[in-house]
Design an enzyme around this catalytic site. Sequence first.
Site, mmCIF file in Angstrom:
data_model
loop_
_atom_site.group_PDB
_atom_site.id
_atom_site.type_symbol
_atom_site.label_atom_id
_atom_site.label_comp_id
_atom_site.label_asym_id
_atom_site.label_seq_id
_atom_site.Cartn_x
_atom_site.Cartn_y
_atom_site.Cartn_z
ATOM 1 N N HIS A 226 0.749 -0.971 0.263
ATOM 2 C CA HIS A 226 -0.057 0.374 0.110
ATOM 3 C C HIS A 226 0.881 1.099 -0.171
ATOM 4 O O HIS A 226 0.448 2.098 -0.302
ATOM 5 C CB HIS A 226 -1.183 -0.311 0.871
ATOM 6 C CG HIS A 226 0.105 -0.201 2.826
ATOM 7 N ND1 HIS A 226 0.560 -0.768 2.732
ATOM 8 C CD2 HIS A 226 -0.183 1.175 3.340
ATOM 9 C CE1 HIS A 226 1.517 -0.628 3.943
ATOM 10 N NE2 HIS A 226 0.727 0.766 4.446
ATOM 11 N N ASP A 227 2.253 1.120 0.032
ATOM 12 C CA ASP A 227 3.079 2.699 -0.097
ATOM 13 C C ASP A 227 3.955 2.489 -1.428
ATOM 14 O O ASP A 227 4.846 3.399 -1.211
ATOM 15 C CB ASP A 227 4.206 1.971 1.628
ATOM 16 C CG ASP A 227 3.213 2.338 2.957
ATOM 17 O OD1 ASP A 227 2.664 2.836 2.682
ATOM 18 O OD2 ASP A 227 4.221 1.779 3.337
#
Length: 564
Positions: free
Chosen positions: A320-321
Amino acid sequence: MERQWWKEAVVYQIYPRSFQDSNGDGIGDLAGISSRLDYLKHLGVDVLWISPFFKSPNDDNGYDISDYREIMTEFGTMAEFDELVAGIHARGMKLVMDLVVNHSSDEHAWFQASRQSRTNPWADYYIWKDPRPEGGPPNDWQSIFSGSAWEYVPERGQYYLHLFSPKQPDLNWDNPAVRREIHEMMKFWLDKGVDGFRMDVINLISKSFAADPEGEDLYFQGPRLHEYLQEMNRNVLAGRNLLTVGECPGASPEDAIDFTAPERGELTMIFTFEHMDLDSGPGGKWDFREFAMPALRENLSRWQLSLHERGWNSLYLNNHDQPRMVSRFGDDRRYPKESAKLLAHVVHFLEGTPYIYQGEELGMTNLNIEGLDDLRDLESINAWHDLVEARSLFTPEHMMEAIRRKGRDNARTPMQWDDSPQAGFTTGQPWIRVNPNYQWINAAQQLSDPDSVLQYYRRILSLRRELPVMVYGRFEPLFPDHPSLFAWERILGEERLIVVNNFSAEPTPVDLSGIARQGEFELFLANYSDFRLSPDGRYELRPYEGFVLYNEAHEREDQDVSGR
Ligand code: NOJ
């Protein structure tokens, strides 16, 4: 090597805000996840890691927790959490939760009390320092989300430390009461049935101010880090057979061994970032460089060779980063499907526990971010204000291109379930724009397409369950100096796998005649369905073509290698 369930498992990461909305508010939720468990079981994953679902004002989408024992309002209720756990366990899967304890939200009751005075019972729950004698913040540490890492609070006449946003004050791990609270909270969730923890930036919990108060990076891996992890292990983790994965930016392979060597009693594995930084220049993440495969190969190979029989690797190419792996390491325009399958070889055929980030199994790509209106992530928004507007370090054009390539919103667009409006994610307005390519990249289409990326992932996951060499085999590099081939062997006793990947859009010859004796190997898997074994071991690989050979006559009902 010791067999462990968490070595054999494949983990699937869910970013709950973007996975499945069940009530039309445009935000994914726990009931939405429950409604998709059959999909995940069918895919064949063993563990779900769900990014934070705890009470939060959502300054950083749940990585800023205001109550560690409550469910985030937008995500549902504790009863829905209990149902979700029951549903996961009923399907024979496990749940890993995100443990975000380097910092809390500034809206957490501990911080609300702590900021009031220097004497209250929570006064030392956070890291408070006096201003410099001449005034100003205690040192020059910069926040990872831009600006000073210190914020002044007049009630105390002091600054508090926030390595991330000012709404994410760092907890003071040197205070035994803080550690006790965290241990109790972990037991609370273990009693509710969680099977492990992904520990957010866990190598930042011990800070060193002593050596060089002006220095940078002293917050990484401070002097008491290992003491705190061993204490946590003794008090909470030991004897429970959990999966624990520490997020450790800046960690080297040697550090990884310190965290994961079984005799040290700390964690089962960590996330490294070295391979995520290979397309960054000296100016950091936004100072982007073109991706060059040899650097990735060199890096992953080093981790493979260093950790074998000493620690344990986790394997990931996106989360998600990070940007979507197909857009970053493959060719998402001309060879999206080939690249997605090729990159799956890297994640699933090295030694370690593979992590799939939601939508990766569909070959989801970066969002073509068009402007500031598309942005939701405070990291990108703050960086824009700081680097373009305040300090003029980058031109607007450079920065927009950097965000397009590296921004975290790329990974956070809604999961693409089908070709209905909003990709089947929500019946309302999604909190972040759906990637328009959902019309042809979506789960419904891929479930019925035998040649899809999704079916390829299913195939790989089922092979992992059958073949110990995929999990425990030793890694040996092949053609380590080739400009575009990333190839290796895995060896376990008599069993051998040969993995060959062409990281280029050009036809690339390879000669395996000296490596794989004729007749000894059979085809195991290939991302072009018409790949055939060649009797003389010579191949010309097509764009982004990769294949896996296996040396044992292998009893399988389905001899089709295309991923069906
Ligand atoms: C790492 C998390 O993965 C990221 O999403 C978050 O912003 C920071 N840690 C701060 O919690």
